[in-house]
Design a protein around this motif. Structure first.
Motif: not given
Length: 393
Positions: A278-285, A289-294, A318-322
């Motif tokens: 589940s952590w691996v699934i969540q990590l890309p999102f 989200g972090m890249i989108g805020m740059v 970022a919120v939607v992605a997370m």
């Protein structure tokens, strides 16, 4: 597709009684035929790798039904929770300002504080009930899907939805009873410790009581874990046997008895695998989200006029992605842990009650061939009788 109530507690015994046929472990040196496998697992006692592999195979084959029902539950639950919060806030909205922003030099009155406390308590109970029912539907869904996966039968969204909703109240009852029983040692420690701490808060021995709590929890914690594992198979018993909550707890205790450490180990490993995946699934999102805020963050540092709007859009993205990542990871984690628990239930029934024979009878598959018996040793021919009788001299 016709749905049965499940494998009955005694209906899975083969002709030879509990443990006959494929229900017992093979003996050393005995010939063991190939175990039949109509579904995701072979119908024989399973090892850890087969339990985890069968769980992954069930998710892979029936992911549409699992994800569909889970998303439907969340689509119903989240708006209902939001509506409950909105109603609670609207009912006591006029009391917020006197309590949280009273006039200078004045304290909030009981007429304003009490409604907020009552509304908060009622809202907490309502949200807890909704959450328990939603979790019970998910806990009912996984054994229902697993039952069809073990028998190799297809599933549909409608059939799984009906099975999950129908057994959800009983699963919720079994879950609450198991939580109350397993948590009783911890609750007892807190029920004694908190009043003592409140009574001695102004005395010198208060720090001693604070340090005593971890010691008491070290004693109560293992007992709670032991009870939790003892009743961990109850949801599967509710769904697959159609049992009531109390009967399901008794069935779980009977199936776990004598195999506690093995079930504890498999449950622990399954939880660790579910958490890691589940952590691996969540990590890309989270990374997306972090890249989108740059870019928006860079615009804020440059002081451009479009920075506030860009920052708001980036934060929203970022919120939607997370949130999407969190829902996906939580869906997998719930499904995997519940399916692994159901797989342990099936394994224990196969080991102790010959459930494999009942499964083969239900799917219409031929029973496994019996083990060949060794040829009888030749017997010596009878000695001829002499004139004075047998063995005459």
């Amino acid at each position: 597709m016709t749905q049965n109530t499940g494998w009955g507690p005694a209906g899975g015994q083969g002709p030879g009684g509990p443990g006959a046929g494929w229900g017992g472990a093979p003996q050393w040196g005995a010939w063991e035929p190939q175990a039949p496998q109509p579904g995701v697992i072979p119908l024989r006692p399973l090892n850890l790798a087969e339990i985890l592999g069968g769980t992954f195979a069930t998710i892979r084959r029936h992911w549409k039904q699992l994800v569909g029902v889970m998303l439907a539950v969340q689509a119903i639950t989240l708006p209902v929770m939001a509506l409950a919060v909105a109603i609670a806030v609207a009912s006591v909205f006029g009391h917020f300002e006197p309590v949280f922003d009273p006039p200078f030099g004045e304290d909030p009155t009981a007429e304003d504080v009490v409604p907020l406390l009552v509304a908060g308590a009622v809202l907490l109970v309502v949200l807890a009930v909704i959450g328990v029912l939603a979790t019970a539907v998910l806990a009912s869904l996984c054994p229902a899907v697993l039952r069809e996966a073990v028998m190799g039968r297809p599933t549909t969204f409608r059939a799984m939805w009906r099975a999950a909703v129908r057994r959800a109240p009983a699963v919720a009852g079994a879950t609450l009873l198991s939580i109350l029983i397993a948590g009783a040692p911890v609750f007892a420690v807190l029920a004694v410790w908190i009043p003592l701490l409140v009574a001695t808060v102004s005395e010198d021995n208060a720090p001693l009581l604070v340090g005593l709590l971890p010691v008491l929890l070290l004693v109560a914690g293992p007992v709670a874990v032991w009870l939790g594992i003892r009743f961990s198979l109850a949801p599967a018993a509710v769904v697959m046997e159609g049992a009531d909550p109390v009967t399901a707890l008794r069935r779980s205790a009977a199936l776990v008895r004598g195999d506690w450490w093995r079930i504890f180990g498999v449950t622990l490993v399954a939880g660790m695998v579910a958490g890691a995946v589940s952590w691996v699934i969540q990590l890309p999102f989270q990374i997306i989200g972090m890249i989108g805020m740059v870019p928006a963050s860079a615009g804020v540092e440059d002081g451009s006029d479009a920075a506030p709007a860009g920052l708001i859009a980036a934060v929203g993205f970022a919120v939607v992605a997370m949130v999407v990542g969190g829902v996906a990871s939580q869906t997998f984690q719930i499904a995997f842990t519940q399916l692994a628990g159901g797989m342990l239930y099936v394994d224990q029934r196969i080991r102790r009650e010959g459930l494999a024979d009942a499964i083969l009878a239900e799917v219409g598959a031929p029973a496994p061939a019996a083990a060949p018996t060794a040829p009888a040793a030749p017997t010596a021919p009878p000695r001829p009788e002499g004139p004075e009788g047998p063995g005459g001299s």
